[in-house]
Design a protein around this motif. Sequence first.
Motif, short mmCIF file in Angstrom:
data_model
loop_
_atom_site.label_atom_id
_atom_site.label_comp_id
_atom_site.label_asym_id
_atom_site.label_seq_id
_atom_site.Cartn_x
_atom_site.Cartn_y
_atom_site.Cartn_z
N VAL A 86 0.89 -1.26 -0.01
CA VAL A 86 -0.56 0.03 -0.33
C VAL A 86 0.61 1.40 -0.08
CG1 VAL A 86 -1.73 0.95 1.24
CG2 VAL A 86 -1.60 -1.02 0.84
N PHE A 87 0.35 2.28 -1.21
CA PHE A 87 0.93 3.32 -1.07
C PHE A 87 0.44 4.65 -0.59
CE2 PHE A 87 3.94 1.17 -3.92
CZ PHE A 87 4.74 1.90 -4.10
N VAL A 88 0.87 5.01 0.03
CA VAL A 88 -0.34 6.35 1.13
C VAL A 88 0.32 8.09 0.90
CG1 VAL A 88 -1.36 7.39 2.95
CG2 VAL A 88 -0.84 4.91 2.85
N GLU A 89 -0.40 9.48 0.31
CA GLU A 89 -0.25 10.39 0.05
C GLU A 89 -0.34 10.74 1.87
OE1 GLU A 89 -2.87 12.35 -2.69
OE2 GLU A 89 -0.80 11.04 -4.41
N THR A 129 2.74 23.10 6.65
CA THR A 129 4.16 22.64 6.36
C THR A 129 5.24 23.52 6.70
OG1 THR A 129 3.48 24.42 3.83
CG2 THR A 129 2.93 22.22 4.17
N THR A 130 5.12 24.12 8.02
CA THR A 130 6.73 24.49 9.46
C THR A 130 7.20 23.46 9.81
OG1 THR A 130 5.45 24.50 10.83
CG2 THR A 130 4.62 26.00 9.79
N PRO A 131 8.65 23.88 9.30
CA PRO A 131 9.53 23.47 9.25
C PRO A 131 9.66 22.21 10.15
CG PRO A 131 10.42 25.23 8.99
CD PRO A 131 8.97 25.24 9.79
N ASP A 132 8.91 22.75 11.63
CA ASP A 132 8.53 21.74 13.00
C ASP A 132 7.79 20.92 12.58
OD1 ASP A 132 6.77 24.25 13.14
OD2 ASP A 132 6.12 23.73 14.49
N CYS A 135 9.61 5.99 3.38
CA CYS A 135 8.51 7.24 3.46
C CYS A 135 9.46 8.61 3.05
CB CYS A 135 8.69 7.92 4.43
SG CYS A 135 7.51 9.33 5.33
N HIS A 136 9.01 9.05 1.54
CA HIS A 136 9.82 10.24 1.10
C HIS A 136 8.80 12.02 0.95
CE1 HIS A 136 11.97 7.01 -1.06
NE2 HIS A 136 10.51 6.32 -0.38
N MET A 137 10.02 13.17 1.32
CA MET A 137 8.95 13.69 1.20
C MET A 137 9.03 14.52 0.00
SD MET A 137 10.13 18.10 2.22
CE MET A 137 9.63 18.14 4.56
N VAL A 138 7.66 14.47 -0.87
CA VAL A 138 7.97 15.52 -2.19
C VAL A 138 7.03 16.53 -2.58
CG1 VAL A 138 6.95 12.56 -2.53
CG2 VAL A 138 5.11 13.92 -2.05
N ALA A 139 7.71 17.15 -3.90
CA ALA A 139 6.74 17.64 -4.03
C ALA A 139 5.94 17.58 -5.12
CB ALA A 139 8.08 18.82 -5.21
N LEU A 179 4.83 10.64 0.55
CA LEU A 179 4.50 9.55 0.23
C LEU A 179 5.21 8.30 0.46
CD1 LEU A 179 2.61 7.91 -1.96
CD2 LEU A 179 5.48 7.88 -3.69
N ILE A 180 4.11 7.45 1.59
CA ILE A 180 4.43 6.29 2.25
C ILE A 180 4.64 4.69 1.59
CG2 ILE A 180 4.13 5.00 4.41
CD1 ILE A 180 3.67 7.97 5.94
N LYS A 181 4.90 4.08 2.23
CA LYS A 181 4.81 2.39 1.69
C LYS A 181 4.51 1.23 2.92
CE LYS A 181 7.95 -0.59 -0.99
NZ LYS A 181 9.01 -0.83 -1.91
N THR A 182 3.98 0.70 2.44
CA THR A 182 3.70 0.10 4.16
C THR A 182 3.40 -1.19 3.18
OG1 THR A 182 1.29 0.37 3.20
CG2 THR A 182 2.88 1.54 5.43
#
Length: 153
Positions: free
Chosen positions: A68-71, A77-80, A98-102, A108-111
Amino acid sequence: MTEIDRTDRRILQELQRDGRLANVELAERIGLSPTATGERLRRLQKDGVITGFGARIAPGKLGLGLLVFVEVSLDKTTPDVFERFAEAVRRAPEVLECHMVAGGFDYLIKTRFGTMSAYRRFLGEGLLSLPGVRETRTYAVMEEVKTDGPLPV
């Protein structure tokens, strides 16, 4: 950045095909002495080009056939918020990647799970309770066409 020559690339190609190659066999395949091959291999590891060795395991054989991939979209969207979310994800054993994406969402998370109901529990009790999560979109994989492809070195 580490200087990677053609011989290093051959080493990387061979190890991506079979990470269990003995040094002597690897040396034979790339046309170097075992000593020179071992030195190059140690340098590639020391420089962080080779980050580790491991076994590829068939997920279905362990009852984890549902990919399963999850958006994930965050409420801010702040640094903290990014850091709190990332730290929580690093502690979640169900999250393989888990990847931060533009784009239209933040991560995007892979499980992997055994059943859709197991994923549903993770979604409700785990993912949606992570810091900053506003919205998710789930994509259950119907067929894995290509996995663990080697890097084009």
